[in-house]
Design an enzyme around this catalytic site. Structure first.
Site, mmCIF file in Angstrom:
data_model
loop_
_atom_site.group_PDB
_atom_site.id
_atom_site.type_symbol
_atom_site.label_atom_id
_atom_site.label_comp_id
_atom_site.label_asym_id
_atom_site.label_seq_id
_atom_site.Cartn_x
_atom_site.Cartn_y
_atom_site.Cartn_z
ATOM 1 N N HIS A 1 -7.070 -17.455 38.616
ATOM 2 C CA HIS A 1 -7.811 -18.473 37.829
ATOM 3 C C HIS A 1 -9.013 -17.790 37.183
ATOM 4 O O HIS A 1 -10.003 -17.482 37.855
ATOM 5 C CB HIS A 1 -8.290 -19.618 38.722
ATOM 6 C CG HIS A 1 -8.974 -20.721 37.957
ATOM 7 N ND1 HIS A 1 -8.575 -22.033 38.047
ATOM 8 C CD2 HIS A 1 -10.018 -20.709 37.091
ATOM 9 C CE1 HIS A 1 -9.361 -22.774 37.259
ATOM 10 N NE2 HIS A 1 -10.245 -21.987 36.673
ATOM 11 N N HIS B 1 -11.549 -17.373 33.431
ATOM 12 C CA HIS B 1 -11.943 -17.704 32.049
ATOM 13 C C HIS B 1 -12.380 -16.418 31.353
ATOM 14 O O HIS B 1 -13.344 -15.775 31.788
ATOM 15 C CB HIS B 1 -13.095 -18.707 32.057
ATOM 16 C CG HIS B 1 -12.729 -20.001 32.725
ATOM 17 N ND1 HIS B 1 -12.142 -21.046 32.051
ATOM 18 C CD2 HIS B 1 -12.822 -20.392 34.016
ATOM 19 C CE1 HIS B 1 -11.905 -22.039 32.892
ATOM 20 N NE2 HIS B 1 -12.304 -21.662 34.099
ATOM 21 N N LYS C 1 -2.225 -26.087 32.285
ATOM 22 C CA LYS C 1 -3.468 -26.523 32.918
ATOM 23 C C LYS C 1 -3.780 -27.974 32.580
ATOM 24 O O LYS C 1 -3.802 -28.364 31.410
ATOM 25 C CB LYS C 1 -4.623 -25.624 32.448
ATOM 26 C CG LYS C 1 -5.975 -25.972 33.040
ATOM 27 C CD LYS C 1 -6.007 -25.739 34.557
ATOM 28 C CE LYS C 1 -7.248 -26.303 35.213
ATOM 29 N NZ LYS C 1 -8.319 -25.341 35.401
ATOM 30 N N HIS D 1 -7.269 -29.242 37.538
ATOM 31 C CA HIS D 1 -8.705 -29.403 37.802
ATOM 32 C C HIS D 1 -8.841 -30.751 38.506
ATOM 33 O O HIS D 1 -8.812 -31.801 37.871
ATOM 34 C CB HIS D 1 -9.538 -29.360 36.521
ATOM 35 C CG HIS D 1 -11.008 -29.434 36.805
ATOM 36 N ND1 HIS D 1 -11.859 -28.362 36.673
ATOM 37 C CD2 HIS D 1 -11.772 -30.454 37.280
ATOM 38 C CE1 HIS D 1 -13.084 -28.716 37.043
ATOM 39 N NE2 HIS D 1 -13.060 -29.988 37.406
ATOM 40 N N HIS E 1 -9.516 -24.100 42.442
ATOM 41 C CA HIS E 1 -10.891 -24.049 42.947
ATOM 42 C C HIS E 1 -11.233 -25.236 43.858
ATOM 43 O O HIS E 1 -12.108 -26.038 43.557
ATOM 44 C CB HIS E 1 -11.912 -23.930 41.812
ATOM 45 C CG HIS E 1 -11.684 -24.802 40.601
ATOM 46 N ND1 HIS E 1 -11.512 -26.156 40.667
ATOM 47 C CD2 HIS E 1 -11.591 -24.489 39.290
ATOM 48 C CE1 HIS E 1 -11.348 -26.634 39.449
ATOM 49 N NE2 HIS E 1 -11.377 -25.645 38.592
ATOM 50 N N ASP F 1 -12.213 -18.226 39.253
ATOM 51 C CA ASP F 1 -12.838 -19.181 38.332
ATOM 52 C C ASP F 1 -14.074 -18.569 37.683
ATOM 53 O O ASP F 1 -15.011 -19.292 37.324
ATOM 54 C CB ASP F 1 -13.175 -20.508 39.026
ATOM 55 C CG ASP F 1 -13.542 -21.612 38.039
ATOM 56 O OD1 ASP F 1 -13.137 -21.528 36.861
ATOM 57 O OD2 ASP F 1 -14.249 -22.547 38.442
HETATM 58 C C1 NCD Z 1 -15.316 -23.640 33.762
HETATM 59 C C2 NCD Z 1 -15.693 -23.087 32.383
HETATM 60 O O1 NCD Z 1 -16.866 -22.798 32.157
HETATM 61 O O2 NCD Z 1 -14.787 -22.895 31.540
HETATM 62 N N1 NCD Z 1 -16.503 -24.084 34.420
HETATM 63 C C3 NCD Z 1 -16.660 -24.266 35.747
HETATM 64 O O3 NCD Z 1 -17.709 -24.776 36.147
HETATM 65 N N2 NCD Z 1 -15.752 -23.888 36.624
HETATM 66 C C4 NCD Z 1 -14.309 -24.708 33.628
HETATM 67 C C5 NCD Z 1 -13.663 -25.093 34.943
HETATM 68 O O4 NCD Z 1 -12.874 -24.352 35.497
HETATM 69 O O5 NCD Z 1 -13.980 -26.183 35.450
HETATM 70 ZN ZN ZN Z 2 -11.960 -22.724 35.782
#
Ligand code: NCD
Ligand code: ZN
Length: 349
Positions: A17, A19, A103, A140, A178, A251
């Site tokens: 996971h 970003h 997702k 999520h 998460h 995450d």
């Molecule tokens: C994530 C993001 O910034 O893209 N933020 C977070 O707080 N985890 C999005 C997500 O996974 O909820």
């Molecule tokens: Zn995330």
């Protein structure tokens, strides 16, 4: 008594996971992940979101294009589910061989979730297609109902949405992403093998006191928000249990410093700079370093039906100082543990 372990060799881990963002920002954060992980499930919450196979493949190409020559790293792409996703898109995604999951963001639940799903019923035909294709749904797991306390949103999501969903789609593979509560850990433990969960370093290392230590701490704000110590302990127990339903997903969610140190600060913590080292701290503190490899390098691949990595990495118990900030496109970001020490490092290959 356990001998204290100061070195640990494991198969190269994967991040299930992540970003990565896009453009110059991605160029700055991707090397942190690629230095540690063989593969990562790349989240599709760009602006605009990655809703089609075509968009996902183009994003994959942009990731591969900025990887340093000689870096072996495989981005595993995902699609962003919306009310308008068509069932035919799933067959296309599956056929691409590069898209590994879809997702599900409840609309408005988190960063860039504005185009998310307003009511999961709208997606039932797509979920049926995913079930048939063996394509996992990544969830999520928080309700967006403003009447539900922010600390209860994960628990309520399980009751209202997730439990009925996995009951209705008896063969759908689901990853609850998460997880942050004892209720989620218990739910996943008791669910059939097709239901799994990822765990972040911050939810294993911090409780909600970290949000308010001496003042408000925007760099500890992520969603789902940190919970009480009793939950953190339940998550550590799940992660270190050796149960293959629980695996690594950082995450890591980079945001420019000024967007977090802000009147309305963004949700997301950056952990990719220490994406395996932070977990080593967790497993060492739980006297469970012998279980880190399953959690970090094996169970996720098994769940996704991908081969386990054969290359190895070695972790050393040797503290290093995290910088106060790191470059992030035209900005900087503040990584987890900024200005303080992390106990483990990766040995040079
Ligand atoms: C994530 C993001 O910034 O893209 N933020 C977070 O707080 N985890 C999005 C997500 O996974 O909820
Ligand atoms: Zn995330």
């Amino acid at each position: 008594m356990h001998a204290v372990m100061n070195t640990l060799t494991i198969a190269r881990p994967d991040d299930w996971h992540l970003h990565l963002r896009d453009g110059a920002a991605m160029r700055d954060v991707l090397p942190h992940t690629a230095a540690r992980f063989a593969r990562a499930i790349v989240m599709p919450n760009l602006k605009p979101p990655v809703t089609t196979t075509e968009l996902a493949l183009a994003y994959r190409d942009r990731i591969l294009a900025v990887l340093a020559r000689g870096t072996r790293f495989e981005p595993l792409m995902t699609l962003y589910l919306t009310d308008n996703t068509r069932p035919e898109e799933i067959a296309r995604a599956k056929l691409s061989g590069a898209i590994h999951a879809v997702k599900y963001y409840p609309a408005g639940a988190t960063t860039n979730a504005g185009s998310g799903v307003t009511a999961i019923e709208n997606c039932f035909p797509v979920l049926a297609a995913m079930e048939k294709a063996g394509m996992p749904l990544l969830v999520h797991g928080e309700v967006t109902d403003p009447d539900v306390d922010v600390f209860d949103r994960e628990r309520v999501f399980i009751e209202r949405t997730l439990a009925p969903l996995i009951e209705r789609f008896q063969a759908l593979k689901v990853v609850m992403e998460h997880i942050t509560t004892s209720e989620a850990a218990a739910f996943v433990t008791g669910a059939p093998p097709r239901i799994a969960a990822t765990l972040t370093p911050q939810h294993l290392l911090l409780n909600r006191n970290a949000l308010f230590a001496g003042g408000v701490r925007p760099h500890h704000f992520c969603l789902p928000v940190l919970k009480r110590e009793v939950h953190r302990r339940a998550l550590v127990a799940a992660a270190t249990s050796g149960n293959p339903k629980f695996f690594l997903g950082t995450d890591s969610a980079p945001h420019a410093r000024h967007t977090k140190e802000n009147d309305c600060g963004c949700a997301g913590m950056y952990t990719a700079h220490a994406g395996i080292e932070l977990y080593a701290e967790v497993f060492a503190a739980a006297a469970a370093l012998d279980r880190l490899e399953g959690f970090a390098s094996q169970y996720g691949a098994d769940f996704y039906g991908l081969p386990r990595n054969t290359e190895k990495i070695t972790l050393l118990r040797e503290p290093w100082q995290v910088p106060a900030s790191v470059p992030f496109g035209a900005d900087v970001l503040v990584p987890m543990r900024a200005g303080a020490a992390i106990e483990w490092r990766i040995a040079a290959a």
